[in-house]
Write a protein that holds these residues in place. Sequence first.
Motif, mmCIF file in Angstrom:
data_model
loop_
_atom_site.group_PDB
_atom_site.id
_atom_site.type_symbol
_atom_site.label_atom_id
_atom_site.label_comp_id
_atom_site.label_asym_id
_atom_site.label_seq_id
_atom_site.Cartn_x
_atom_site.Cartn_y
_atom_site.Cartn_z
ATOM 1 N N LEU A 91 0.657 -1.142 -0.165
ATOM 2 C CA LEU A 91 -0.098 0.069 -0.122
ATOM 3 C C LEU A 91 0.820 1.287 0.004
ATOM 4 O O LEU A 91 0.684 2.019 -0.668
ATOM 5 C CB LEU A 91 -0.966 0.012 1.238
ATOM 6 C CG LEU A 91 -2.297 -0.814 0.985
ATOM 7 C CD1 LEU A 91 -2.775 -0.996 2.611
ATOM 8 C CD2 LEU A 91 -2.922 -0.145 -0.011
ATOM 9 N N ASP A 92 1.945 1.264 0.830
ATOM 10 C CA ASP A 92 2.577 2.510 0.986
ATOM 11 C C ASP A 92 3.572 2.834 -0.337
ATOM 12 O O ASP A 92 3.566 3.856 -0.755
ATOM 13 C CB ASP A 92 3.618 2.280 2.152
ATOM 14 C CG ASP A 92 4.454 3.415 2.431
ATOM 15 O OD1 ASP A 92 3.799 4.610 2.649
ATOM 16 O OD2 ASP A 92 5.789 3.362 2.251
ATOM 17 N N ARG A 93 3.925 1.462 -0.750
ATOM 18 C CA ARG A 93 4.880 1.566 -2.220
ATOM 19 C C ARG A 93 4.115 1.987 -3.376
ATOM 20 O O ARG A 93 4.456 2.994 -4.121
ATOM 21 C CB ARG A 93 5.741 0.342 -2.403
ATOM 22 C CG ARG A 93 6.620 0.564 -3.406
ATOM 23 C CD ARG A 93 7.633 1.830 -3.373
ATOM 24 N NE ARG A 93 8.345 1.830 -4.722
ATOM 25 C CZ ARG A 93 7.889 2.422 -6.053
ATOM 26 N NH1 ARG A 93 6.612 2.958 -5.913
ATOM 27 N NH2 ARG A 93 8.546 2.433 -6.925
ATOM 28 N N VAL A 94 3.087 1.416 -3.606
ATOM 29 C CA VAL A 94 2.135 1.265 -4.822
ATOM 30 C C VAL A 94 0.968 2.675 -4.805
ATOM 31 O O VAL A 94 0.974 3.171 -5.768
ATOM 32 C CB VAL A 94 1.713 0.142 -5.377
ATOM 33 C CG1 VAL A 94 0.465 0.151 -6.371
ATOM 34 C CG2 VAL A 94 2.485 -1.051 -5.259
ATOM 35 N N TRP A 95 0.443 2.789 -3.659
ATOM 36 C CA TRP A 95 -0.509 3.732 -3.744
ATOM 37 C C TRP A 95 -0.054 5.115 -2.892
ATOM 38 O O TRP A 95 -0.793 6.003 -2.794
ATOM 39 C CB TRP A 95 -1.658 3.169 -3.031
ATOM 40 C CG TRP A 95 -2.598 2.271 -3.877
ATOM 41 C CD1 TRP A 95 -3.604 2.791 -4.609
ATOM 42 C CD2 TRP A 95 -2.371 1.065 -4.291
ATOM 43 N NE1 TRP A 95 -4.196 1.820 -5.344
ATOM 44 C CE2 TRP A 95 -3.592 0.590 -5.242
ATOM 45 C CE3 TRP A 95 -1.725 -0.034 -3.895
ATOM 46 C CZ2 TRP A 95 -3.557 -0.544 -5.683
ATOM 47 C CZ3 TRP A 95 -1.855 -1.151 -4.136
ATOM 48 C CH2 TRP A 95 -2.799 -1.443 -5.067
ATOM 49 N N ASN A 96 1.221 5.059 -2.385
ATOM 50 C CA ASN A 96 1.633 6.112 -1.680
ATOM 51 C C ASN A 96 0.986 6.659 -0.482
ATOM 52 O O ASN A 96 1.121 7.770 -0.144
ATOM 53 C CB ASN A 96 2.098 7.060 -2.903
ATOM 54 C CG ASN A 96 2.942 6.761 -3.745
ATOM 55 O OD1 ASN A 96 4.032 6.253 -3.445
ATOM 56 N ND2 ASN A 96 2.631 6.818 -5.103
#
Length: 246
Positions: A196-201
């Motif tokens: 979530l943190d990496r792909v959706w920021n």
Amino acid sequence: MSRMSTPAESLTRPDGSPIRVLVVDDEQTLADLLASALRYEGWEVTTAGTGRAAVRLAQELTPDVIVLDIMLPDFDGMEVMHRIHGHQPNVPVLFLTAKDAVEDRVAGLTAGGDDYVTKPFSLEEVVARLRALLRRSGASAEKPANVLEVGDLRMDEDSHEVWRGEDEIHLTATEFELLRYLMRNPRRVLSKPQILDRVWNYDFGGQANIVELYISYLRRKIDKGREPMIHTMRGVGYVLKPAVAQ
């Protein structure tokens, strides 16, 4: 909504021409405000107030990204997106919605949208989300020039092309970014919060089920009819491994 600060580095199309944005909202004041903020980024912006006009303009202009209100006077934003994707399947879509329920947010993404913001929103947030979508889709000039390989899966980060063996795989912008993260971390188990943190920021309201949804999309395109590469580690996360030991 807040005023825009000094723009960050300018994003352009790979050929150096301005990014093309289509803003679709029947609230003229809001559409004008968004258009002004995006033109401040150096982008070319066209606005539409109805779904019918949006579909026509998308065909004429071939936008790089679309800002799309879900509630429109003729037909809703989901229908607009489906019609546009019929002739321009890879254009990223950022939904605008006044709805606050999680199911409404997820519905837009499930239908093929790439991101959403809930009204009221800040102009900085919209610009930041659009920049992220443009980078994911490869529409902007800032792209890594690398080829990733895991087993018989190959990704050209520069051209945004993906192959499994000799078969080309066509991915949406968000699917591409998710697969890129997996391929940059082969054999490493990645948790849903990490993805979530990496792909959706951002934290997406803690709705880790969107990760499951997009993993299922990737599996259909990458693994269907082949030896699986994407594996679920129950209670931990997901891992991408070569189908045949290297």
